[in-house]
Design a protein around this motif. Sequence first.
Motif: not given
Length: 267
Positions: A89-111
């Motif tokens: 369960i954690a793997l399925a949720i963490s993968l998209p969150l990892g992209f949102l929490a990375a500076k080079n892939t997050s769509p916006h600084p606020i995100v």
Amino acid sequence: MMNNSLPLCWPTRNGLPSIAVVIAFVVVVGLLAWAAPIAEIDPLRLVASIPRLLSFLGNIFVMPDIEYLPELFKKMLETIEMTLLATSIALAISLPLGFLAAKNTSPHPIVFHVTRTSLSFMRALPELVWALVFVSAVGLGPLPGVMALSFVTVGFMGKFFAESIEVVDVKPIEGVEAHGAGWFQVRTYAYLPQAMPDFIGSTLYILDHNLRAAAILGLVGAGGIGYDMIMAMRLFDYDRILGIALAIYLIVALLDRLSSHFRARVI
């Protein structure tokens, strides 16, 4: 005969430690000496406890309770199921969150900041505390244990995944973008393949950690072998304590071997 060995010395002009190193050493030793009484670290107390420790070890090496083995097998199976389910369960949720929490892939600084703050909040408290919260919410049993493990694991996995994504090579990304790939395609075919070895390594480590964490969640009624372990300790039921400890060790050792084998074939 000429002696070619060089004397051991620091890489400074006079061969002695620098002032900064000496000050850092003194500060660290001073902090340890200041913190030792707070942590009740007393050498005399440690020496005095040796006989009691030897007495405990002498009592624990007994013949395991054979009649308890079916119940032990059932509880260990429940612990393993909790571990696998919570990690998946954690793997399925963490993968998209990892992209949102990375500076080079997050769509916006606020995100980026909101996601990083949320992940920090999830891992701020240990699984046992969250298990108490979820036991209060949904009652006793394995379900609050799975919820607690999943919740804390998302906090760690999301952070590990984000840090792996932030250090990928930019050249393959530029190559994929040059072919007109979209936002999702760049992350799928450029970022993800490069970060995959770190993803696998982090997931295997988390799986190992969650198995040991699941073994103690039973202390608060969140399923697994923990409840049996604490009751055996309170009742000085040494034959059960030894059986539970051996079962946990065997499962952890088996998981470590499988992880090493899988890591060697994939990474």
